[in-house]
Design a protein around this motif. Structure first.
Motif, PDB file in Angstrom:
ATOM      1  N   ASN A   1     -47.320 -21.619  59.297  1.00 35.59           N
ATOM      2  CA  ASN A   1     -47.816 -22.221  60.176  1.00 35.59           C
ATOM      3  C   ASN A   1     -46.186 -22.585  61.170  1.00 35.59           C
ATOM      4  O   ASN A   1     -45.835 -22.303  61.825  1.00 35.59           O
ATOM      5  CB  ASN A   1     -48.782 -23.720  59.715  1.00 35.59           C
ATOM      6  N   GLU A   2     -45.430 -22.724  59.849  1.00 37.65           N
ATOM      7  CA  GLU A   2     -44.387 -23.432  60.218  1.00 37.65           C
ATOM      8  C   GLU A   2     -43.540 -22.463  60.874  1.00 37.65           C
ATOM      9  O   GLU A   2     -42.772 -22.492  61.422  1.00 37.65           O
ATOM     10  CB  GLU A   2     -43.424 -24.227  58.685  1.00 37.65           C
ATOM     11  N   ALA A   3     -43.216 -21.469  60.585  1.00 39.68           N
ATOM     12  CA  ALA A   3     -42.626 -20.333  61.108  1.00 39.68           C
ATOM     13  C   ALA A   3     -44.205 -19.613  62.197  1.00 39.68           C
ATOM     14  O   ALA A   3     -42.658 -19.046  63.446  1.00 39.68           O
ATOM     15  CB  ALA A   3     -43.553 -18.641  60.199  1.00 39.68           C
ATOM     16  N   TRP A   4     -44.530 -19.723  62.897  1.00 38.55           N
ATOM     17  CA  TRP A   4     -45.021 -19.980  63.838  1.00 38.55           C
ATOM     18  C   TRP A   4     -44.304 -21.251  65.013  1.00 38.55           C
ATOM     19  O   TRP A   4     -44.381 -20.781  66.213  1.00 38.55           O
ATOM     20  CB  TRP A   4     -46.414 -20.806  63.909  1.00 38.55           C
ATOM     21  N   ASP A   5     -44.170 -22.284  64.115  1.00 33.89           N
ATOM     22  CA  ASP A   5     -43.197 -23.155  65.214  1.00 33.89           C
ATOM     23  C   ASP A   5     -41.847 -22.048  65.417  1.00 33.89           C
ATOM     24  O   ASP A   5     -42.005 -22.936  66.805  1.00 33.89           O
ATOM     25  CB  ASP A   5     -42.953 -24.653  64.585  1.00 33.89           C
ATOM     26  N   VAL A   6     -41.343 -22.055  64.393  1.00 37.08           N
ATOM     27  CA  VAL A   6     -40.326 -21.622  64.894  1.00 37.08           C
ATOM     28  C   VAL A   6     -39.630 -20.544  65.587  1.00 37.08           C
ATOM     29  O   VAL A   6     -39.160 -20.550  66.776  1.00 37.08           O
ATOM     30  CB  VAL A   6     -39.388 -21.010  63.320  1.00 37.08           C
ATOM     31  N   CYS A   7     -41.046 -19.104  65.698  1.00 40.50           N
ATOM     32  CA  CYS A   7     -40.953 -18.178  66.476  1.00 40.50           C
ATOM     33  C   CYS A   7     -41.532 -18.801  67.882  1.00 40.50           C
ATOM     34  O   CYS A   7     -40.612 -17.912  68.644  1.00 40.50           O
ATOM     35  CB  CYS A   7     -42.399 -16.863  66.224  1.00 40.50           C
ATOM     36  N   LYS A   8     -42.023 -19.822  68.207  1.00 37.84           N
ATOM     37  CA  LYS A   8     -42.179 -19.752  69.721  1.00 37.84           C
ATOM     38  C   LYS A   8     -40.958 -20.782  70.110  1.00 37.84           C
ATOM     39  O   LYS A   8     -41.058 -20.830  70.898  1.00 37.84           O
ATOM     40  CB  LYS A   8     -43.025 -21.207  69.735  1.00 37.84           C
TER      41      LYS A   8
ATOM     42  N   ASP B   1     -29.098 -20.896  64.149  1.00 37.91           N
ATOM     43  CA  ASP B   1     -29.963 -21.653  63.179  1.00 37.91           C
ATOM     44  C   ASP B   1     -31.444 -21.485  63.070  1.00 37.91           C
ATOM     45  O   ASP B   1     -31.613 -21.443  62.227  1.00 37.91           O
ATOM     46  CB  ASP B   1     -29.623 -23.163  63.440  1.00 37.91           C
ATOM     47  N   LEU B   2     -31.854 -21.435  64.294  1.00 37.97           N
ATOM     48  CA  LEU B   2     -33.277 -20.653  63.742  1.00 37.97           C
ATOM     49  C   LEU B   2     -33.641 -19.525  63.473  1.00 37.97           C
ATOM     50  O   LEU B   2     -34.868 -19.535  62.097  1.00 37.97           O
ATOM     51  CB  LEU B   2     -34.092 -20.422  64.873  1.00 37.97           C
TER      52      LEU B   2
END
Length: 1357
Positions: free
Chosen positions: A677-684, A662-663
């Motif tokens: 910024n949202e991409a950073w959270d997804v990658c984490k 899903d991610l």
């Protein structure tokens, strides 16, 4: 569902109300009761007209266009016609004497059918005013009827017949039914084959119980459908869809059936919608909805999903129940009459009218009501009541405008109220309108009028803004302007208004930007085809537009560039720009089914472009109004707004509890939308290196250098972080993009960008770094001619590598600079020229060039090339010049130039060369030189062969074999000695050459077996040993036979032979027997050997030491210990104290190594014997006190020294006297005076000892004390039993005293403790350990922690 209006029972007299909606338009509703009038109301509930009748209204109907209403009454022969356009009533005489009972307008024309109580029929044409009377159509009252779309008329009568007539009144079909028919309808049954016969089926309710289906194409086979009795009687039915019928029953049920011949009689759907009763059903084809009423409520279903309830309208105040339902043709209004005579009208579908300005939305919530809301900025919702039902709405920051046709009404909207400002009329019907804070832009009939809205907005503005507005009014006299001007020959097709600009598109493809503040055009773009719609973004700096080809483009007026919108469907209705600042470049295009999300990427390494991010399904009848942060606000038909999250923004719904699958799509979404910024959270959350890499590449693509550094730092890619840090400050857009394109391996793009930048030389540097020399040369010609020579050299190297020698030579020659500053470069080019010349066949030039060149490597390279070309002479010459002597010699050998080889031999290191030279010399008969060459080649076998066969020098051959262990050489030497008759040497070298069988046979033949046995040693195998053993067995040499049987593991035979050996003084046979039994671990053999040692077999007991050694070999350490004590005791008794000490010591160490408890008797005996041995050391060193103390300890155990009692006691007396221990000396002197000892005293000391006894001296030097290592109790130094803790104390092997904790060391060989200070003093004169006699020096000693030794001693004790 919102109630629009209610007409109470007071307005319409009577309990039973009948009504009819105006067909098509639905603007009017005609209502009648029992008061002899027909009242006409508009759709907002306002009464518009009234028709007075002489009696009660019998029937009424609107024509198909809704222009005329026909009414008949029971006390008149006139037909009343009301004109909807003029609002006038006319009367028409029907020309029939009997009373009228039924009328209905045609579906397809202006024909009116009127039936009478006696069964007669009149067909009247409104268009021609022609009347066609038909007498005797039925025999009784005509009660119901229906027109078909083909102008056929079906009538039902009390005479229980149904007739079908044409528009002239002629009967086409007639059928009889079993009861009175009602509610006749025309439709088309569902069949497999579609025939274009139109509405060919007549349906009717018969006797309220059955549904009668009469197919005009098959009149002989009518169908009559009966239903379950529990449903009750049939109230109403409606055709819909593809031949489906919905039927309502009195008991609250409604049922859906199909008229397909295969499905007829089957209920497709059934619902008990109302508990007590059902009074009516209605279907709206435009809404695709069905409604039923009963039990004081209306229930609405969606025809596509009947199981789902769409809406429920409760009418709790209607106590008498509901009566009849009816929808307008457009489905906007639903009317329901009640049993008490009231009529309620509900809004079921609104015109979807809405507009936005920024994040403010204005939309139609009722027919005469507009709602203004701003849910983004959380402003209060404001409702504006309008005067007309609008066809367009516009909203601005402070105003709302509504209108229809050519008229518009303007309202000022404050914080919590709205006020009407004015209404305006325009020169044509308004197509669309836009507002900003001051102006309205109105499009009508190909023109746009821009005008001031109003300055009267003081009631809603703060004071400062009022002042500003007053200033503006004072400055601006420009109230209005019409576009285009008189001289412009085009029509405006679309327009939009931003805060600063009026933008419009024309039919000639022109897009104009009009700057309102300067009141002039500021930009013009000419497109190839007509502009259909324009959609500027909130700032006006970008604009999407759709042209007449249905192509979509984004236009940037700042730099006058356009970008194609990819994959734009031709059905797109409109475009909305994102208002959220983070998604500035995002916009959506939508049609009836889907919303397409696009992103305009302004800054990418590939330039600006538009990409399709994804599509989202649009719910039915939703019109998008506003896009904010991925949330699409839509208006629905019910007058409400609904928010939809775009599928391209699904990451905004939350990332928790989502899996990897899903991610991953969400990361793609974030990167397409530049939501880093949202991409950073997804990658984490993904925690996947590939995801981080994708993120980093997206940052590079979008030229987000700072964010790319952050991501690469997270990945740990140090190289990229350093590279990006170096370029992040570059302001030249093209140069920065070029660097980033290069990092992404798009080198062609990078070159184009570099060349377009302020630093085009970077393109050349990149191509050089990439070794794209062809491209680099092309660039160098244009950008840096001085670099051509250097690039040519590099290019030549690459060409040489790929085998293109012609071009390589040319480029090497081009690479020559002739400048002394670049000597190294020129040397490299000259080397290349030399190599390429040889490759091209110009050998003389290449060789001369290589010889003149200073490089050794070049000479080697050219030599290799020449060698491959079989030019051996030149190759060898270059190798020699380059000092590659091995190679030179090798090539000279190939030339058979041995003279040259000999000259170079001193410099040659290769064994192969030496070997070749040696063979050549051997062939020439020069054996000494050949031997030397073989030696240099380390070919020992050939060297040995030369020494033996040609030089007759066996000594040298033997030396070489011993040094090299050459097997083949040993064979040759063995054969040599065999020829000489030296069998011992021959055997030795046969064994060295691993020819054991030959050596054995030779030894056997020449009686040299003992020599063979000595030579073979331990390197042979069991078969060899067995052969030797059998030989010695045959020769009756028992010791040697036993030895070799033992080596091959035949212990029984070995022991038999050892025991047959005579007992020699050295006991070698017994020792070997013990070793054999120890290896065999066989109880029977052990018992046999013990019997032998005890003398059981021959009556001669053997020395006990052999028994001890047997137990040790068998690892029976306890028995060995007991034996050792006995041996030690015997040795002690015999006066061999050192032997006794060694036996006990060796046994002690064995037991300790195997962690077996050491017997206390052994420990005590070893201690006493060691104390006695220490006496000699102390006395020798002149330390009489220590010697005396040790002698006292020995004398106290004198019984253990029976053969030396008197000498030991004498020494004790003398040493005690010397040390000042007079009392101890007296005690032991008195012991000597005993009769059994007195006569054995040495005469030299006898008188002195007698004097000591006669004149006793009781004085005694007190012994020093030291702490117990266990409990620290102070006790005499030589005392080994602590009276405090009762522990036996470890003793020092140097002094014999007990140990102390802080002065503890151990012998590194035997691990016995000693006092560190005393040990060092001892080793100053002695070089061995007093206990184990191993060599020792002071450096090997160190202080150690005593705890492990104390615990060990405690366990042993």
């Amino acid at each position: 569902m919102k109630r629009v209006f209610t007409i109470s029972e007071k307005i319409v007299a009577g309990n039973l109300v009948r009504y009819h909606w105006q067909k098509t338009l639905g603007n009017y509703i005609a209502i009648t009761g029992s008061d002899h009038t027909v009242k006409i109301f508009d759709r907002h509930g306002h009464k518009r007209n009234e028709i007075n009748l002489p009696g009660i209204c019998v029937s009424m109907d609107w024509d198909k266009d809704g222009d005329a209403l026909a009414v008949i009454s029971d006390k008149s022969n006139a037909i009343y016609l009301w004109d909807a356009n003029t609002h006038k009533t006319t009367q028409l005489d029907c020309g029939m004497r009997d009373q009228m009972s039924f009328l209905m307008w045609s579906k397809a024309g202006s024909l009116l059918a009127v039936g009478t109580t006696k069964g007669n029929l009149l067909v009247y044409s409104l268009q021609t005013s022609r009347k066609v009377p038909v007498l005797g159509k039925h025999t009784k009252r005509i009660t119901c009827g229906c027109w078909s779309s083909q102008n056929l008329l079906a009538l039902g009568s009390e005479d229980k017949t149904i007739t079908v007539s044409n528009q002239e009144g002629d009967t086409i079909r007639q059928t009889t039914v079993r009861a009175e028919p009602s509610d006749i309808q025309f439709s088309m049954m569902k069949t497999d084959e579609r025939a274009s016969v139109g509405e060919s089926t007549v349906s009717a309710i018969v006797g309220k119980k059955t549904l009668f289906l009469f197919n005009l194409s098959d009149p002989d086979n009518p169908i009559e459908l009966a239903f379950q009795q529990r449903y009750g009687s049939i109230i109403s039915y409606r055709w819909y869809g593809d031949g489906y019928i919905m039927i309502g029953f009195s008991q609250g049920y409604f049922v859906v059936i199909s008229t397909h011949i295969r499905e007829i009689g089957q209920e497709l759907f059934q619902a008990h919608n109302h508990k007590d009763n059902l009074t009516s059903i209605a279907i709206s084809q435009s809404l695709n909805k069905a409604a039923s009423c009963g039990d004081n409520c209306i229930k609405i279903h969606d025809l596509s999903e009947l199981k789902e309830m769409y809406a429920i309208i409760n009418l709790d105040d209607e106590t008498k129940g509901l009566d009849r339902l009816s929808w307008t043709d457009d489905g906007q209004l639903l009317a329901v009459s009640t049993q008490r005579g009231t009529l309620h009208v509900f809004l079921t579908k609104l015109p979807v009218l809405g507009n936005t300005c920024g994040t403010r939305i204005a939309f139609l919530t009722s027919l005469l009501e507009v709602t203004v809301t701003n849910h983004v900025e959380e402003e209060p919702q404001i409702t504006v009541s309008v005067e007309v039902e609008p066809t367009f709405i516009a909203v601005g920051p402070y105003h709302v405008a509504v209108g229809m046709n050519n008229r518009a009404w303007f309202y000022a909207v404050g914080e919590n109220r709205a006020e009407k400002l004015k209404d305006m009329e325009y020169l044509g019907t308004v197509t669309s309108m836009c507002l900003n804070s001051d102006y309205a832009a109105v499009l009508f009939e190909g023109r746009v009028q821009l005008h001031m809205i109003s300055s009267n907005i003081d009631f809603m503005l703060p004071v400062t803004q009022q002042i500003e507005m007053e200033g503006i009014e004072a400055q601006e006299e420009r109230e209005t302007r019409l576009f285009p001007g008189h001289d412009d020959k085009y029509r405006v097709t679309c327009h939009a208004l931003t805060a600063d600009f009026l933008v419009y598109g024309t039919d000639t493809g022109i897009i104009q930007y009009f700057y309102i503040e300067d009141w002039q055009y500021v930009n013009e773009y000419r497109h190839s085809v007509s502009i259909r719609k324009v959609f500027p973004d909130p700032s006006g700096t970008r604009m999407a537009f759709i042209d007449d080809k249905s192509d979509g483009l984004v236009y940037c007026p700042v730099n006058d560039t356009i970008y194609e919108i990819p994959n734009l469907p031709t059905t797109v209705r409109s475009i909305l720009w994102e208002h959220f600042t983070m998604d500035k470049g995002v916009f959506i295009a939508y049609d009836d089914d889907k919303v397409y999300t696009y992103v305009f990427h302004k800054d990418t390494i590939q330039g600006s472009k538009v990409i399709l991010a994804g599509a989202t399904k649009l719910p039915f009848s939703h019109k998008p109004l506003l896009l904010y942060n991925g949330e699409l606000t839509c208006q629905t038909q019910s007058g409400k707004i609904n928010a939809i999250l775009l599928s391209t923004h699904s990451f905004l719904a939350g990332l928790k509890d989502l899996g990897h699958n899903d991610l991953q799509p969400m990361l793609t979404q974030c990167l397409m939308l530049k939501r880093f910024n949202e991409a950073w959270d997804v990658c984490k959350l993904l925690n996947d290196p590939s995801a981080w890499t994708e993120f980093a590449r997206a940052c590079l693509h979008h030229m987000e250098v700072e964010f790319a550094i952050r991501v690469y730092r997270m990945i740990g890619n140090v190289g990229m972080v350093i590279s990006l840090e170096q370029i992040k400050g570059i302001e030249d857009h093209s140069l920065l993009a070029g660097h980033l394109a290069m990092f992404m391996n798009d080198f062609n793009l990078a070159q184009d960008l570099y060349l377009a930048s302020s630093c085009p030389i970077a393109a050349l540097e990149m191509r050089r770094d990439l070794q794209h020399w062809d491209s680099a040369l092309q660039l160098a010609k244009r950008l840096a001619p001085d670099q051509i020579a250097f690039i040519s050299k590099e290019y030549a190297i690459q060409l040489e590598f790929t085998g293109d020698y012609v071009n390589a030579l040319a480029h090497y020659e081009k690479g020559m600079t002739g400048d002394n500053k670049y000597l190294e470069h020129d040397d490299s080019c000259l080397a290349g020229i030399a190599r390429m010349s040889i490759r091209m066949g110009d050998i003389r030039r290449g060789v001369n060039q290589a010889i003149r060149h200073t490089s050794r490597v070049l000479k080697k390279d050219c030599g290799v090339i020449l060698e491959s070309m079989k030019q051996f002479s030149e190759a060898a010459q270059l190798y020699e010049k380059g000092q590659y002597y091995d190679k030179a010699a090798s090539v000279y050998i190939r030339c058979k130039n041995w003279a040259k080889v000999g000259e170079l031999l001193l410099h040659v290191t290769s064994p192969k060369i030496h070997l070749q030279y040696a063979k050549a010399k051997e062939a020439d008969g020069r054996y000494k030189e050949a031997a030397m060459a073989y030696e240099n080649a380390k070919d020992w076998d050939n060297m040995i062969r030369i020494q033996l066969d040609h030089l007759r020098n066996p000594e040298e051959a033997v030396r070489i074999i011993r040094e090299t262990q050459s097997i083949d050489g040993a064979k040759m030497v063995a054969r040599f000695f065999l020829q000489l008759g030296d069998y011992g040497s021959a055997i030795q070298f046969l064994v060295m050459s691993k020819c054991n069988d030959e050596a054995f046979q030779l030894a056997q033949q020449h009686n040299q077996m003992e020599v063979y046995a000595d030579i073979i040693g331990s390197d042979a195998n069991n078969e060899d040993y067995q052969s030797i053993a059998l030989y010695f067995e045959g020769e009756k040499k028992h010791f040697l036979a036993g030895k070799f049987f033992m080596l091959c593991g035949q212990y029984t035979r070995a022991l038999k032979h050892f025991l047959k050996c005579p007992v020699a003084e050295d006991g070698q046979a017994i020792e070997m027997a013990i070793e054999a039994v120890g290896q065999a671990k066989d109880d029977m053999l052990t018992s046999q050997l013990i019997d032998y040692l005890m003398g059981e077999s021959d009556g001669m007991p053997k020395d006990a030491k052999y028994l001890f050694r047997l137990y040790m070999a068998l690892k029976q350490y306890r028995e060995a210990a007991r034996t050792a004590i006995i041996i030690a005791r015997e040795e002690q008794s015999a006066g061999n104290y050192r032997n006794a000490h060694d036996v006990l010591f060796s046994m002690y160490t064995e037991l300790k190594a195997h962690k077996i408890k050491i017997p206390s008797e052994m420990v005590t005996n070893l201690m006493i014997l060691h104390s006695y041995i220490l006496v000699k050391t102390h006395v020798k060193r002149g330390d009489h006190m220590k010697g005396a103390r040790m002698l006292i300890r020995v004398a106290n155990n004198i019984s253990k020294f029976p053969s030396h009692i008197v000498p030991i006691l004498t020494s004790t007396v003398i040493e005690c006297h010397r040390a000042g221990l007079r009392n101890s000396a007296f005690s032991f002197a008195a012991m000597l005076m005993r009769p059994e000892y007195r006569n054995n005293i040495d005469p030299k000391y006898k008188k002195k000892i007698e004097a000591m006894v006669r004149r006793p001296d009781q004085s005694e030097v007190e012994e020093f004390t030291s702490p117990c290592p266990y409990c620290a109790f102070q006790l005499p130094e030589c005392e080994l039993l602590c009276s405090g803790c009762k522990n036996n104390l470890p003793y020092c092997i140097v002094t014999g005293r007990h140990m102390v904790k802080d002065d503890w060391t151990v012998c590194p060989h035997c691990d016995f403790p000693g006092l560190y200070s005393e040990f060092k003093v001892l080793l100053a004169t002695e070089k061995a350990c007093p206990m184990c006699s191993e060599k020792l020096c002071v450096e090997q000693l160190s202080l150690v922690e005593p705890a492990p030794y104390l615990l060990q001693d405690e366990a042993e004790s």
